[in-house]
Enzyme design. Structure first.
Site, short mmCIF file in Angstrom:
data_model
loop_
_atom_site.label_atom_id
_atom_site.label_comp_id
_atom_site.label_asym_id
_atom_site.label_seq_id
_atom_site.Cartn_x
_atom_site.Cartn_y
_atom_site.Cartn_z
N SER A 163 0.84 -1.19 0.00
CA SER A 163 0.00 0.00 0.00
C SER A 163 0.88 1.25 0.00
O SER A 163 1.81 1.34 0.80
CB SER A 163 -0.92 0.00 1.23
OG SER A 163 -1.78 -1.12 1.22
N GLY B 177 -0.40 4.58 0.15
CA GLY B 177 -1.16 5.75 0.54
C GLY B 177 -1.88 6.38 -0.64
O GLY B 177 -2.56 5.69 -1.41
N GLY C 55 -1.88 4.78 -4.24
CA GLY C 55 -2.49 3.50 -4.54
C GLY C 55 -1.72 2.33 -3.96
O GLY C 55 -1.32 2.34 -2.79
N GLY D 92 -5.42 0.17 4.94
CA GLY D 92 -4.60 -0.96 4.51
C GLY D 92 -5.25 -2.30 4.82
O GLY D 92 -5.12 -3.26 4.06
N ASP D 93 -5.97 -2.35 5.94
CA ASP D 93 -6.67 -3.59 6.31
C ASP D 93 -7.80 -3.87 5.32
O ASP D 93 -8.00 -5.02 4.89
CB ASP D 93 -7.23 -3.47 7.73
CG ASP D 93 -6.18 -3.04 8.73
OD1 ASP D 93 -5.00 -3.38 8.54
OD2 ASP D 93 -6.54 -2.34 9.70
#
Length: 314
Positions: free
Chosen positions: A222, A224, A227, A254-255
């Protein structure tokens, strides 16, 4: 079914203020309490979108009881491992300009028997072949060695189940030696694990390739606002999506991205596109709220094979 394992769950309280001023009294514009812990968030996102999951986690104390109540309200199936100490409570302060300050407790110290019970509980849903993935997620509490996720990956492989790891530091490094099917670091975690800086898209790709050399079969990183990238045996893919509104909270993005990736099959560019759609939707929601089908905009995701490696990351 996707099984998530959270050794260090939490209650996550988010307080919104106009601007945080040290040493001053603030009046909250709003506050929100969510079940917390990276694996817990992955399961919450899956449930919100109708995908079968089971959240394996530790519970203890008043916070643990409240966590179970909140998960029951959200319809998240849980396999709890009671521990002798209370689980942690975390505080997030969200400012109007999008700045987020997090205060995370370290969590309870687990006994060796409790660690063993957690690993056994994690594998139990795989015994009837109902599970396709086990995702070990988040920080490890005191008393849990850095090889916890490596042990989990090995047990998953023995059970014939794919294993994903989303953690950082020594625990991520140790897990690579067990050759997980997927690791899902963010930009900072990726840089730390590869021992390099990640300033461009090319840096991110190089760092991800280093993690593959160290043992990971695939890396979902990830980035931020830039993308995410997927680096695997097929090559390199990049995906990003524009925000359709202001950032409410990046907590849990992110989860949600990992949940979207696994829900979409856990491999390939289409799963990467789903990850970015789920993660992007999350930042527009308050606290650590997970997105539902109405929040997802897969049509806005831009997917690129072999992207511009000279592109600077924000």
């Amino acid at each position: 079914m996707i099984v998530t394992v959270t050794a260090n769950p939490s209650l996550d309280r988010t307080i919104a203020v106009d601007r945080l001023r040290r040493g001053r009294i603030h009046r909250a514009a709003s506050d929100h309490v969510d079940p917390g812990g990276k694996g817990v968030n992955v399961s919450r996102a899956l449930v919100a979108n109708g995908h079968p999951t089971r959240a394996v986690l530790t519970t203890g104390g008043h916070a643990g009881a409240e966590l179970l109540d909140l998960l029951a309200e959200a319809g998240v199936p849980v396999e709890e491992v009671p521990v002798s100490q209370g689980i942690r409570s975390n505080l997030t302060i969200a400012e109007a300009d999008g700045t987020v300050t997090k205060l995370n407790e370290s969590g309870p110290a687990l006994r060796p028997t409790e660690i063993d019970e957690l690993l056994v509980a994690a594998i139990a849903p795989t015994l009837d072949r109902a599970a396709s993935w086990i995702a070990g997620c988040g920080s490890l509490p005191p008393g849990v060695g850095a090889d916890f996720y490596a042990d989990l990956v090995a047990r998953a492989r023995d059970a014939g189940v794919l294993a994903a790891v989303d953690t950082s530091g020594p625990a991520l490094a140790a897990s690579l030696r067990a050759r997980p099917d997927l690791v899902a670091p963010n930009r900072d975690e990726l840089a730390e694990a590869a021992g390099t800086t990640v300033a461009t898209l090319g840096d991110a790709v190089t760092a991800a390739e280093a993690l593959r050399t160290a043992g990971a079969h695939a890396v979902l990183a990830s980035l931020g606002p830039d993308g995410a990238i997927l680096v695997d045996a097929r090559g390199v893919h990049h995906a990003e999506a524009p925000l359709t509104g202001p950032v409410a909270s990046p907590v849990g993005a992110g989860d949600a991205a990992l949940a979207g990736f696994l829900a979409a099959g856990g491999s390939g560019p289409d799963a990467l596109a789903a990850a970015v759609a789920w993660g992007t939707a999350t930042v527009a929601l308050p606290g650590s709220t997970m997105p539902g089908p109405a929040d997802l905009r897969l049509d806005t995701v831009r997917l690129t094979a072999d992207p511009d490696r000279g592109r600077l990351l924000r």
